[in-house]
Design a protein around this motif. Structure first.
Motif, PDB file in Angstrom:
ATOM      1  N   LEU A  42       0.831  -1.212   0.000  1.00  0.00           N
ATOM      2  CA  LEU A  42       0.000   0.000   0.000  1.00  0.00           C
ATOM      3  C   LEU A  42       0.862   1.258   0.000  1.00  0.00           C
ATOM      4  O   LEU A  42       0.543   2.245  -0.691  1.00  0.00           O
ATOM      5  CB  LEU A  42      -0.933  -0.016   1.211  1.00  0.00           C
ATOM      6  CG  LEU A  42      -1.960  -1.153   1.254  1.00  0.00           C
ATOM      7  CD1 LEU A  42      -2.789  -1.066   2.537  1.00  0.00           C
ATOM      8  CD2 LEU A  42      -2.866  -1.129   0.023  1.00  0.00           C
TER       9      LEU A  42
ATOM     10  N   GLN B 182       0.973   4.180  -2.818  1.00  0.00           N
ATOM     11  CA  GLN B 182       0.837   5.604  -2.498  1.00  0.00           C
ATOM     12  C   GLN B 182       2.028   6.380  -3.043  1.00  0.00           C
ATOM     13  O   GLN B 182       1.872   7.472  -3.611  1.00  0.00           O
ATOM     14  CB  GLN B 182       0.727   5.812  -0.989  1.00  0.00           C
ATOM     15  CG  GLN B 182       0.675   7.286  -0.608  1.00  0.00           C
ATOM     16  CD  GLN B 182       0.379   7.520   0.855  1.00  0.00           C
ATOM     17  OE1 GLN B 182      -0.713   7.901   1.230  1.00  0.00           O
ATOM     18  NE2 GLN B 182       1.366   7.277   1.708  1.00  0.00           N
TER      19      GLN B 182
ATOM     20  N   LEU C 166      -2.837   5.483  -5.059  1.00  0.00           N
ATOM     21  CA  LEU C 166      -3.891   5.682  -4.069  1.00  0.00           C
ATOM     22  C   LEU C 166      -3.357   6.552  -2.936  1.00  0.00           C
ATOM     23  O   LEU C 166      -2.164   6.884  -2.904  1.00  0.00           O
ATOM     24  CB  LEU C 166      -4.413   4.340  -3.547  1.00  0.00           C
ATOM     25  CG  LEU C 166      -3.408   3.289  -3.058  1.00  0.00           C
ATOM     26  CD1 LEU C 166      -2.832   3.627  -1.699  1.00  0.00           C
ATOM     27  CD2 LEU C 166      -4.067   1.916  -3.009  1.00  0.00           C
TER      28      LEU C 166
ATOM     29  N   ILE D 191      -5.956  -1.932   4.461  1.00  0.00           N
ATOM     30  CA  ILE D 191      -6.942  -1.514   3.466  1.00  0.00           C
ATOM     31  C   ILE D 191      -7.886  -0.457   4.045  1.00  0.00           C
ATOM     32  O   ILE D 191      -8.323   0.460   3.340  1.00  0.00           O
ATOM     33  CB  ILE D 191      -7.729  -2.741   2.966  1.00  0.00           C
ATOM     34  CG1 ILE D 191      -6.811  -3.670   2.172  1.00  0.00           C
ATOM     35  CG2 ILE D 191      -8.916  -2.318   2.099  1.00  0.00           C
ATOM     36  CD1 ILE D 191      -7.440  -4.987   1.788  1.00  0.00           C
TER      37      ILE D 191
ATOM     38  N   ILE E  26      -7.044   3.294   3.457  1.00  0.00           N
ATOM     39  CA  ILE E  26      -7.103   3.912   2.128  1.00  0.00           C
ATOM     40  C   ILE E  26      -8.166   5.019   2.137  1.00  0.00           C
ATOM     41  O   ILE E  26      -9.324   4.777   2.471  1.00  0.00           O
ATOM     42  CB  ILE E  26      -7.437   2.870   1.040  1.00  0.00           C
ATOM     43  CG1 ILE E  26      -6.331   1.805   0.965  1.00  0.00           C
ATOM     44  CG2 ILE E  26      -7.618   3.550  -0.314  1.00  0.00           C
ATOM     45  CD1 ILE E  26      -6.654   0.656   0.029  1.00  0.00           C
TER      46      ILE E  26
ATOM     47  N   ASP F 219      -8.326   7.298  -0.667  1.00  0.00           N
ATOM     48  CA  ASP F 219      -8.657   7.619  -2.057  1.00  0.00           C
ATOM     49  C   ASP F 219      -8.132   6.499  -2.956  1.00  0.00           C
ATOM     50  O   ASP F 219      -6.946   6.167  -2.910  1.00  0.00           O
ATOM     51  CB  ASP F 219      -8.038   8.965  -2.460  1.00  0.00           C
ATOM     52  CG  ASP F 219      -8.541   9.457  -3.808  1.00  0.00           C
ATOM     53  OD1 ASP F 219      -9.610   8.982  -4.253  1.00  0.00           O
ATOM     54  OD2 ASP F 219      -7.863  10.303  -4.424  1.00  0.00           O
ATOM     55  N   ASN F 220      -9.020   5.916  -3.731  1.00  0.00           N
ATOM     56  CA  ASN F 220      -8.684   4.818  -4.632  1.00  0.00           C
ATOM     57  C   ASN F 220      -9.309   5.146  -5.984  1.00  0.00           C
ATOM     58  O   ASN F 220     -10.314   4.554  -6.386  1.00  0.00           O
ATOM     59  CB  ASN F 220      -9.235   3.501  -4.067  1.00  0.00           C
ATOM     60  CG  ASN F 220      -8.944   2.290  -4.924  1.00  0.00           C
ATOM     61  OD1 ASN F 220      -8.195   2.374  -5.895  1.00  0.00           O
ATOM     62  ND2 ASN F 220      -9.547   1.172  -4.580  1.00  0.00           N
TER      63      ASN F 220
ATOM     64  N   LYS G 284     -10.472   2.591  -8.425  1.00  0.00           N
ATOM     65  CA  LYS G 284     -11.395   1.586  -7.871  1.00  0.00           C
ATOM     66  C   LYS G 284     -10.812   0.164  -7.916  1.00  0.00           C
ATOM     67  O   LYS G 284     -11.491  -0.802  -8.257  1.00  0.00           O
ATOM     68  CB  LYS G 284     -12.734   1.606  -8.632  1.00  0.00           C
ATOM     69  CG  LYS G 284     -13.371   2.977  -8.750  1.00  0.00           C
ATOM     70  CD  LYS G 284     -13.676   3.585  -7.388  1.00  0.00           C
ATOM     71  CE  LYS G 284     -14.333   4.965  -7.535  1.00  0.00           C
ATOM     72  NZ  LYS G 284     -14.522   5.644  -6.232  1.00  0.00           N
TER      73      LYS G 284
END
Length: 260
Positions: A137, A141, A146, A158, A161, A163-164, A167
């Motif tokens: 992750l 970033q 993300l 998870i 998070i 902003d993804n 999607k």
């Protein structure tokens, strides 16, 4: 010359002719680069009176449990954030005695040759342990894929998070299984040792790759009660040699980087 003196001389000569008995230790590693590097270290340590028995584990959980229980004298497979997490969760009395090598983590795919071609809504598998999953992750970033909550440290989940935009569907699996998910997902975050075991080239095949400078350099760990024992210094000195450094650089061609 007296008989007593002669006997004493014979005994002294025999003592000098008899090599000191080697000390034997068991070191836990994961298969792949860690095991291969320890084989190179083993030959050097043997010359210094230390016999290393290499014990391979196929996951990241057992080596610390085995070390804490006394079934091993050391292990060499993890980084500091992972060890810190294990100690906090399980109360292990384990300490770092040396840094070893860094395995920049990568994102891989069988379907897409570059990150730019990965589509909206793609499925991404990541390791399910906090350190390695969080590592993926943080990599995403860092690459602008993300966004995570502020001040998440080295173990975001998870749930962190914020902003993804593409999607992505993120699924968590055991770290040792991430490479096997490549047939079923679009992309996967895979630790280098598992990537190489699966026949992937971390330099050529990763479509995103972690910055090698960071907190994820691997280490040698021992029980806290053993950290000052003479064999620990012998082990570290045998690892931190020009011969082992050259082996790492030649064997892994940039997929694994020495810390010394």
């Amino acid at each position: 010359m007296s008989l007593r003196f002669l006997l004493a001389s014979v005994v002294a000569a025999a003592a000098l002719a008899t090599p000191a008995r080697s000390e034997t230790i068991k070191i836990g590693v994961t298969p792949g680069p860690h095991a291969q590097i320890l084989e190179a270290v083993k030959a050097i340590a043997a010359r210094n009176g230390l016999d290393i028995q290499i014990v391979e584990f196929t996951d990241y959980v057992v080596p610390n449990a085995a070390l804490d229980a006394g079934d091993l004298q050391a292990n060499s497979f993890q980084n500091q954030p992972y060890l810190d997490n294990q100690k906090a969760d399980r109360g292990y009395k384990i300490e770092t005695v040396a840094l070893t090598v860094n395995f920049p983590m990568g994102i891989y795919s069988k379907k897409y040759k570059s990150w730019d071609t990965v589509p909206q809504g793609a499925t991404l598998s990541i390791p399910n342990d906090p350190t390695n999953g969080g590592r993926v992750l943080l990599l995403l970033q860092d690459k602008g894929v993300l966004k995570l909550k502020a001040n998440v440290g080295f173990k975001p989940t998870i749930a962190d998070i914020t902003d993804n935009p593409k999607k992505f569907k993120i699924v968590e699996v055991d770290a040792a299984q991430t490479a096997r998910t490549l047939d079923d997902v679009d992309v996967a975050g895979i630790n280098t040792n598992y990537a190489t075991q699966a026949g992937l080239d971390p330099v050529k095949d990763a479509i995103l790759r972690e910055d090698p400078k960071g907190p994820y350099t691997n280490l040698i760990a021992v029980r806290a009660a053993d950290k000052d024992k003479p064999w620990v210094k012998t082990l570290v000195d045998s690892y931190h040699t020009p011969e082992v450094r050259e082996f790492v650089l030649t064997k892994f061609k940039g997929a694994v980087l020495p810390s010394w």
